[in-house]
Design a protein around this motif. Structure first.
Motif, PDB file in Angstrom:
ATOM      1  N   MET A  96       0.844  -1.191   0.000  1.00  0.00           N
ATOM      2  CA  MET A  96       0.000   0.000   0.000  1.00  0.00           C
ATOM      3  C   MET A  96       0.884   1.248   0.000  1.00  0.00           C
TER       4      MET A  96
ATOM      5  N   VAL B 128      -3.721   3.688  -1.921  1.00  0.00           N
ATOM      6  CA  VAL B 128      -3.880   2.683  -2.970  1.00  0.00           C
ATOM      7  C   VAL B 128      -3.338   1.384  -2.399  1.00  0.00           C
ATOM      8  N   ARG B 129      -4.200   0.358  -2.374  1.00  0.00           N
ATOM      9  CA  ARG B 129      -3.927  -0.865  -1.603  1.00  0.00           C
ATOM     10  C   ARG B 129      -4.057  -2.101  -2.490  1.00  0.00           C
ATOM     11  N   ASN B 130      -3.068  -2.974  -2.397  1.00  0.00           N
ATOM     12  CA  ASN B 130      -3.084  -4.239  -3.134  1.00  0.00           C
ATOM     13  C   ASN B 130      -3.957  -5.282  -2.450  1.00  0.00           C
TER      14      ASN B 130
ATOM     15  N   THR C  43      -6.285  -3.813  -7.029  1.00  0.00           N
ATOM     16  CA  THR C  43      -6.069  -2.757  -6.045  1.00  0.00           C
ATOM     17  C   THR C  43      -7.391  -2.058  -5.740  1.00  0.00           C
TER      18      THR C  43
ATOM     19  N   THR D  32      -8.726   1.818  -4.009  1.00  0.00           N
ATOM     20  CA  THR D  32      -8.313   3.176  -3.649  1.00  0.00           C
ATOM     21  C   THR D  32      -9.291   3.721  -2.619  1.00  0.00           C
TER      22      THR D  32
ATOM     23  N   ASN E  16      -1.435  -9.599  -6.361  1.00  0.00           N
ATOM     24  CA  ASN E  16      -0.844  -8.265  -6.251  1.00  0.00           C
ATOM     25  C   ASN E  16      -0.229  -8.120  -4.870  1.00  0.00           C
TER      26      ASN E  16
ATOM     27  N   TRP F 206       0.625   4.542  -8.233  1.00  0.00           N
ATOM     28  CA  TRP F 206       1.116   3.348  -7.545  1.00  0.00           C
ATOM     29  C   TRP F 206       1.417   2.314  -8.603  1.00  0.00           C
TER      30      TRP F 206
ATOM     31  N   SER G  40       1.719  -1.487  -9.112  1.00  0.00           N
ATOM     32  CA  SER G  40       1.324  -2.718  -8.436  1.00  0.00           C
ATOM     33  C   SER G  40       1.997  -3.911  -9.106  1.00  0.00           C
TER      34      SER G  40
END
Length: 469
Positions: free
Chosen positions: A84, A97-99, A124, A126, A148, A159, A161
């Motif tokens: 992230m 922004v997160r995987n 991902t 957001t 991811n 981001w 990924s």
């Protein structure tokens, strides 16, 4: 440039870990443990009053956006929260922004028409959140990708990924991913996710098809440094040289050159094993001629996952054990070898490639010098480090992926390691781990994920000025 100014710039570019930090390598004298922020104690989650983390006095936290809950658009939050990054949002908010490290042909989350591969369940999300972990809005931003794991923030507000797999219809099944013939596209690539809009879902194929982990960008050269987490086989440290500087282009372009790190004068140097105190190496780069191999005959997953790395090692590239987190800071890329190092007396070697409990390496982009800055002497000091970020004071924050209790640990500029946060054990989920640590704008909040059966994100804040972050 005047000689004095040149020397000053070189010293500044060397980054925070020098001198005593190198002595923290296996076999050398060790600095005394850092005091950190004090004893950890159970702290209730401000979301619902349950204890999920142990923290020092004065620190508080709130969890948010757990797997199975709903995004703002009504779609379901997938699990396996992982890497992230945090970006400044409007009115003191933070954009995360997160995987989601989801494996197998389980179907895309969110809008399938926008998916890279409608059969794949990773991607991902957001999230716009406050400094105290209150969600303002959230939703999918990349879907139809797979595994991811981590990635890296880019200065043009994006981001990158990374897919930690080579699964696809052209590759045999992996041990935990299900039936690859149900997939519609090949996986194992980088994908760029802009902060302010959904991703295009176009892979950067020239950056390689291999089990990517993290990406760290050097703004002075435009190079993107990449780690490889190959669980059962040797891993490599790479750099991708795009055809145009990404800051000028406004994005990461395909069509560049992929290279793999080698130690000068030592072909296929094995750096996965225990290193001498102050280990330091001059390096070179080996070109990868075929970064995106076209698999024919549906090779086994074990063969396909090594296709790119074997090219580099054939040219003399160095060997590491499971390279995971990476971060760029002051001209240096710090990256983690999760199972690197020597096996300490009394410790059991972990499964997979590598017998140690973790190393932290530093690659000086301005000199080409590779330095070992820390090697775990035993699992109680540092147990299988994974994701990594850096504080404003230059202290690294290491997420553990160990066998017992899992911690967030700090590694100071002088090579001292300390405990900052412990995950409350989850009775039915012993594999839960920390991931995706990242400081929000201004350093007020440390955001971090817990990857678990029902993973979730956390916002942690408190008296940072009292300690070493």
């Amino acid at each position: 440039m005047h000689r004095r100014r040149f020397i000053a710039n070189v010293v500044a570019a060397a980054g925070p870990f020098t001198g005593a930090a190198c002595a923290a390598a296996q076999g050398g004298a060790r600095p005394a443990p850092a005091p950190g922020y004090g004893r950890l104690k159970p702290v209730a989650d401000l979301r619902d009053g349950k204890v999920r983390l142990h923290l020092p006095d004065g620190f508080r936290y709130r969890s948010f956006s757990a797997a199975g809950e709903k995004f703002s658009d009504g779609t379901t939050v997938p699990g396996r929260h992982d890497g992230m990054a945090a970006f400044a949002g409007p009115k003191d908010s933070t954009i995360l922004v997160r995987n989601h490290e989801v494996n197998g042909p389980v179907g895309a989350f969110g809008d399938e028409s926008a998916a890279y591969d409608p059969a794949a369940g990773g991607g991902t999300s957001t999230l716009h959140v406050t400094r105290h972990g209150e969600v303002i809005r959230s939703g999918p931003s990349l879907n139809g990708t797979m595994m991811n794991c981590s990635g890296g923030p880019m200065p043009w507000r994006a981001w990158v990924s990374c897919e930690e797999t080579v699964n696809g219809p052209d590759v045999g099944d992996d041990s935990s991913g299900g039936d690859n013939s149900r997939l519609t596209r090949g996986h194992g690539y980088l994908f760029e996710v802009p902060v302010d809009r959904a991703a295009s879902a176009r892979p950067i194929r020239s950056a390689g098809r291999f089990p990517h982990e993290s990406a760290a960008f050097d703004p002075s050269t435009g190079a993107l440094y990449l780690t490889e987490d190959n669980f059962s086989f040797p891993s490599g440290f790479y750099r991708y040289l795009p055809p145009k500087h990404p800051v000028q282009a406004g994005r990461l372009l395909d069509g560049g050159r992929l290279q793999m790190l080698a130690v000068k004068g030592r072909a296929r140097a094995d750096l996965s094993r225990g290193q001498p105190a102050g280990a330091s190496y001059a390096t070179a780069w080996v070109d990868i001629d075929d970064p995106d191999p076209a698999f024919t005959g549906r090779p086994s997953n074990e063969e396909a996952v090594q296709a790119v790395g074997r090219q580099g090692r054939a040219g003399g590239a160095a060997i590491f054990a499971r390279l995971e987190g990476a971060v760029f800071h002051q001209g240096v890329v710090y990256f983690v070898s999760t199972q690197g190092g020597a096996t300490a007396p009394g410790d059991t070697p972990p499964p997979g490639f590598g017998e140690g409990r973790g190393q932290v390496w530093a690659y000086e982009t301005w000199s080409g010098r590779l330095r070992l800055v820390y090697e775990s002497p035993r699992s109680s000091a540092l147990d299988l480090p994974d994701n990594v970020t850096v504080s404003r004071r230059g202290t690294l924050v290491l997420c553990e992926d160990g066998d017992g209790d899992n911690y967030l640990r700090g590694l100071t500029r002088t090579g001292q390691i300390f405990d900052f946060c412990r995950l409350q054990p989850i009775p039915d989920d012993p594999g839960a781990e920390f991931a995706g640590s990242t400081f929000g704008p201004g350093g007020h909040t440390l955001y971090v994920n817990v990857q678990a059966k029902r993973g979730r994100s956390f916002a942690i804040w408190g008296p940072w000025e009292r300690g070493l972050f």
